[in-house]
Design a protein around this motif. Structure first.
Motif, PDB file in Angstrom:
ATOM      1  N   ASN A  46     -31.619 -36.792 -10.594  1.00 28.48           N
ATOM      2  CA  ASN A  46     -32.744 -35.160 -10.615  1.00 28.48           C
ATOM      3  C   ASN A  46     -33.768 -35.689  -9.161  1.00 28.48           C
ATOM      4  O   ASN A  46     -35.462 -34.736  -9.675  1.00 28.48           O
ATOM      5  CB  ASN A  46     -33.143 -35.253 -11.965  1.00 28.48           C
ATOM      6  CG  ASN A  46     -32.336 -35.542 -13.008  1.00 28.48           C
ATOM      7  OD1 ASN A  46     -31.595 -34.139 -12.996  1.00 28.48           O
ATOM      8  ND2 ASN A  46     -32.845 -35.961 -14.916  1.00 28.48           N
ATOM      9  N   ALA A  47     -33.365 -35.963  -8.149  1.00 29.01           N
ATOM     10  CA  ALA A  47     -33.982 -35.765  -7.204  1.00 29.01           C
ATOM     11  C   ALA A  47     -34.488 -34.470  -5.794  1.00 29.01           C
ATOM     12  O   ALA A  47     -35.337 -34.151  -5.611  1.00 29.01           O
ATOM     13  CB  ALA A  47     -34.105 -36.719  -6.101  1.00 29.01           C
ATOM     14  N   LEU A  48     -33.166 -33.468  -6.867  1.00 24.90           N
ATOM     15  CA  LEU A  48     -33.088 -32.589  -5.261  1.00 24.90           C
ATOM     16  C   LEU A  48     -33.788 -31.656  -6.024  1.00 24.90           C
ATOM     17  O   LEU A  48     -33.310 -30.705  -7.241  1.00 24.90           O
ATOM     18  CB  LEU A  48     -31.602 -32.131  -4.739  1.00 24.90           C
ATOM     19  CG  LEU A  48     -31.703 -31.318  -3.915  1.00 24.90           C
ATOM     20  CD1 LEU A  48     -32.307 -31.512  -2.857  1.00 24.90           C
ATOM     21  CD2 LEU A  48     -30.374 -30.947  -3.526  1.00 24.90           C
ATOM     22  N   ALA A  49     -35.115 -30.353  -5.598  1.00 26.55           N
ATOM     23  CA  ALA A  49     -35.772 -29.677  -5.889  1.00 26.55           C
ATOM     24  C   ALA A  49     -34.989 -28.356  -5.097  1.00 26.55           C
ATOM     25  O   ALA A  49     -34.610 -27.318  -5.589  1.00 26.55           O
ATOM     26  CB  ALA A  49     -37.088 -29.184  -5.784  1.00 26.55           C
ATOM     27  N   LEU A  50     -34.396 -28.244  -4.239  1.00 28.90           N
ATOM     28  CA  LEU A  50     -34.235 -27.300  -3.330  1.00 28.90           C
ATOM     29  C   LEU A  50     -33.604 -27.539  -2.159  1.00 28.90           C
ATOM     30  O   LEU A  50     -33.727 -27.913  -1.081  1.00 28.90           O
ATOM     31  CB  LEU A  50     -35.100 -26.231  -3.474  1.00 28.90           C
ATOM     32  CG  LEU A  50     -34.336 -24.636  -1.561  1.00 28.90           C
ATOM     33  CD1 LEU A  50     -33.990 -23.521  -3.008  1.00 28.90           C
ATOM     34  CD2 LEU A  50     -35.700 -24.230  -1.663  1.00 28.90           C
ATOM     35  N   PRO A  51     -32.116 -27.479  -1.654  1.00 29.01           N
ATOM     36  CA  PRO A  51     -31.808 -27.811  -0.696  1.00 29.01           C
ATOM     37  C   PRO A  51     -31.765 -27.170   0.482  1.00 29.01           C
ATOM     38  O   PRO A  51     -31.573 -25.619   0.177  1.00 29.01           O
ATOM     39  CB  PRO A  51     -30.148 -27.546  -0.906  1.00 29.01           C
ATOM     40  CG  PRO A  51     -29.798 -27.139  -2.314  1.00 29.01           C
ATOM     41  CD  PRO A  51     -31.174 -26.808  -2.784  1.00 29.01           C
ATOM     42  N   LEU A  52     -31.441 -27.681   1.466  1.00 25.86           N
ATOM     43  CA  LEU A  52     -32.230 -26.553   3.138  1.00 25.86           C
ATOM     44  C   LEU A  52     -31.417 -26.659   3.796  1.00 25.86           C
ATOM     45  O   LEU A  52     -31.627 -26.547   4.759  1.00 25.86           O
ATOM     46  CB  LEU A  52     -33.476 -26.505   3.121  1.00 25.86           C
ATOM     47  CG  LEU A  52     -35.094 -26.180   2.271  1.00 25.86           C
ATOM     48  CD1 LEU A  52     -36.050 -26.487   2.264  1.00 25.86           C
ATOM     49  CD2 LEU A  52     -34.825 -24.653   2.092  1.00 25.86           C
ATOM     50  N   THR A  53     -29.647 -27.056   3.932  1.00 25.56           N
ATOM     51  CA  THR A  53     -28.603 -27.394   4.540  1.00 25.56           C
ATOM     52  C   THR A  53     -28.760 -26.181   5.886  1.00 25.56           C
ATOM     53  O   THR A  53     -28.641 -26.879   7.140  1.00 25.56           O
ATOM     54  CB  THR A  53     -27.497 -27.842   4.099  1.00 25.56           C
ATOM     55  OG1 THR A  53     -27.963 -28.530   2.928  1.00 25.56           O
ATOM     56  CG2 THR A  53     -26.356 -28.351   4.767  1.00 25.56           C
ATOM     57  N   LYS A  54     -28.522 -24.609   4.929  1.00 23.59           N
ATOM     58  CA  LYS A  54     -28.487 -24.168   5.968  1.00 23.59           C
ATOM     59  C   LYS A  54     -29.725 -23.894   7.098  1.00 23.59           C
ATOM     60  O   LYS A  54     -28.874 -23.949   8.998  1.00 23.59           O
ATOM     61  CB  LYS A  54     -28.503 -22.740   5.726  1.00 23.59           C
ATOM     62  CG  LYS A  54     -26.927 -21.945   5.816  1.00 23.59           C
ATOM     63  CD  LYS A  54     -27.246 -20.559   5.549  1.00 23.59           C
ATOM     64  CE  LYS A  54     -26.032 -20.667   4.657  1.00 23.59           C
ATOM     65  NZ  LYS A  54     -25.577 -19.440   4.113  1.00 23.59           N
ATOM     66  N   THR A  55     -30.602 -23.408   7.075  1.00 24.18           N
ATOM     67  CA  THR A  55     -31.594 -23.964   8.164  1.00 24.18           C
ATOM     68  C   THR A  55     -31.881 -24.759   8.833  1.00 24.18           C
ATOM     69  O   THR A  55     -32.119 -25.263   9.543  1.00 24.18           O
ATOM     70  CB  THR A  55     -32.862 -23.907   7.320  1.00 24.18           C
ATOM     71  OG1 THR A  55     -33.276 -24.172   6.110  1.00 24.18           O
ATOM     72  CG2 THR A  55     -32.940 -22.492   6.597  1.00 24.18           C
TER      73      THR A  55
END
Lengths: 63, 468
Positions: free
Chosen positions: B46-55
């Motif tokens: 439950n650690a990830l709030a929002l992935p920002l892989t693309k940017t």
């Protein structure tokens, strides 16, 4: 570390739904009362501490 | 694409940067590997709030161009990282970990994120936290939009709060480092529970512009990393004055542990009561860690914290400031959407605290700061366990420790006085990490980092990894 299993994850998820967070018999009113009483106790505790009249609060305002 | 072994996910910032400069792999490849790991394993804790892989991948390409042209920007260039989701990133959701703000999109980016971007660090994801960073006082680890933070060393245990995702993500090797924030223990606690090294900087050293405010006079932003060395490298990039932060001390920080005073010239304050106050299984671990501290060569001085009602002071100050900040949420009724009933009611009650109590607390705080200045004329740093216990089960209510003797209240005292502190993993109890803290006078980060680095030269607790 113990291995993560689906059963373990389900156990964790089942144990903490929002509705189960408040112990049985404890209502929002109970928490509100407890919070007010804690603030009052803290205020009384601080009120009983004597400090020199010249002491200013530790806040900074820059004009 | 480069195939990465597990070691790369637990490498230090310096090692990753060196290998990037040697062109052993590209920043884009490293970012892709970490981002994939964060997206795949982050939800497990439950650690990830929002992935920002693309940017992040887009930005990584420009970093690779710079590295190709040997345009070096510092040790964080090309290093992926995560940030607690109370730091705003323009155009992306910033939830503050709370349901009432689940769809919030802000139009400014936090100063610390801009500073890291300027040095070429790559933000691959926002990380979970306790809702509103715990404002109002939560009862259960599940007080979060993202569910309870689960500990990579044992997922039935909490990762700590309020920077729960930051602690878990660093511990599990999902990011090389993460940003967290602390008002009253929110960097030190997850660092200790997850076995990572965390630094709470001096109040005002790191800009909080763009960060959710919980208590203006106590909020700090700081790094959670693999080592004291890495904390120094990150702090150097994020520290500095900011006219947009009213609490800014307008000071820079240059990581230079080589210029720290000789350890043999230093006095370390400690309290023997801290060992006996710890849970029984933890006592030999803390005892052994203190022996390592002793071997560094400083004079060990038995010390007591100045007597203050620390819990009452922090309670009044944080509750009053948080209630003012979240007054619109409270009066609109939105506060009732919070996951933790105790927290919602705590915020509401904060609105009723009389001004006289808040001002009295802040006046006593002035005296407290003076007492700590006097204390640090007798010792150079204070050393004590961060928490005398291991991480609690996620199903257990958080009752707080009743212990007040020794330096049991150093976390709260340090936050009230604005002191920097470093959490150092110092052993394991029943398979769970525990940690010591090194707290120093304001702006003594180089000294406490040098002590941390020396401790970590003599131990390998910070290099242990959970099975992921």
């Amino acid at each position: 570390m113990s291995k993560l299993t689906r059963r373990k994850l389900l156990t964790v998820a089942a144990a903490v739904p929002a509705a189960a967070q408040t112990p049985a018999g404890t209502t929002a009113q109970d928490w509100a009362k407890a919070a007010r009483e804690a603030n009052q106790r803290n205020g009384e505790l601080l009120g009983g501490i004597k400090i020199p009249i010249a002491v200013e609060p530790a806040t900074i305002f820059k004009a | 694409m480069q195939g990465f072994g597990d070691d790369i996910f637990f490498a230090s910032i310096a090692e990753l940067n060196t290998r990037l400069r040697k062109k052993e792999f590209k920043a884009e490849e490293l970012t892709k590997a970490f981002a994939h790991r964060l997206e795949t394993l982050g939800p497990r804790y439950n650690a990830l709030a929002l992935p920002l892989t693309k940017t992040a991948l887009k930005r990584a390409k420009s970093v690779d161009d710079e590295l190709k042209r040997e345009r070096f920007r510092g040790p964080l260039q090309g290093i992926p990282y995560g940030a607690k989701d109370l730091l705003a990133l323009a155009g992306h959701p910033t939830t503050w970990g709370a349901k009432p703000y689940a769809t919030q999109v802000l139009d400014e980016t936090a100063t610390v994120l801009n500073k890291l971007d300027a040095t070429g660090a790559l933000l691959i994801g926002k990380l979970a936290l306790v809702e509103l960073a715990g404002g109002g006082g939560y009862r259960f680890p599940s007080a979060s939009l993202f569910g309870p933070g689960l500990n990579p060393w044992d997922v039935t245990r909490w990762s700590g709060g309020s920077s729960s995702g930051s602690g878990a993500a660093v511990a599990a090797g999902l990011v090389p480092f993460a940003l967290g924030s602390e008002t009253n223990g929110s960097i030190l606690t997850p660092s200790a529970f997850c076995g990572v090294t965390g630094l709470r900087p001096t109040y005002g050293l790191v800009s909080r512009h763009g960060a959710m405010a919980l208590a203006w006079t106590m909020d700090k932003i700081g790094p959670l990393c693999r080592s004291a060395e890495d904390c120094g490298l990150v702090l150097q990039q994020i520290a500095g004055g900011d006219p947009l932060d009213h609490g800014s001390a307008a000071k820079n920080f240059y990581y230079a542990p080589q210029y720290a005073r000789k350890f043999t010239d230093l006095k370390f304050g400690f309290s023997p009561a801290d060992i006996t106050n710890a849970e029984p299984d933890a006592r030999p671990v803390f005892q052994a860690a203190m022996e390592v501290i002793r071997s560094i060569g400083a004079s060990m001085v038995e010390t007591a914290l100045p007597e203050f009602p620390y819990a009452a002071l922090s309670g009044i100050i944080i509750s009053t400031e948080a209630a003012s900040i979240f007054e619109p949420l409270i009066t609109s009724g939105g506060v009732d959407q919070l996951a933790d009933v105790k927290q919602a009611e705590g915020l509401k009650a904060g609105l009723e605290i009389p001004a006289k109590d808040y001002l009295k607390a802040m006046r006593i705080r002035s005296i407290l700061k003076q007492k700590y200045r006097e204390l640090f004329s007798n010792v150079d740093v204070l050393i004590a366990p961060v928490r005398g216990t291991i991480a609690p089960k996620v199903t257990e209510p958080l009752n707080g420790s009743p212990v007040t003797s020794g330096m049991a209240q150093l976390v709260t005292a340090g936050n009230l006085a604005g002191l920097p502190a470093l959490s150092l993993p110092c052993g394991f109890v029943n398979g769970m990490p525990v940690a010591l803290q090194v707290a120093g006078p304001p702006f003594s980060e180089n000294m406490i980092l040098a002590i941390g680095r020396e401790f970590q030269n003599r131990t390998d607790w910070h290099k242990r990894r959970p099975k992921v």
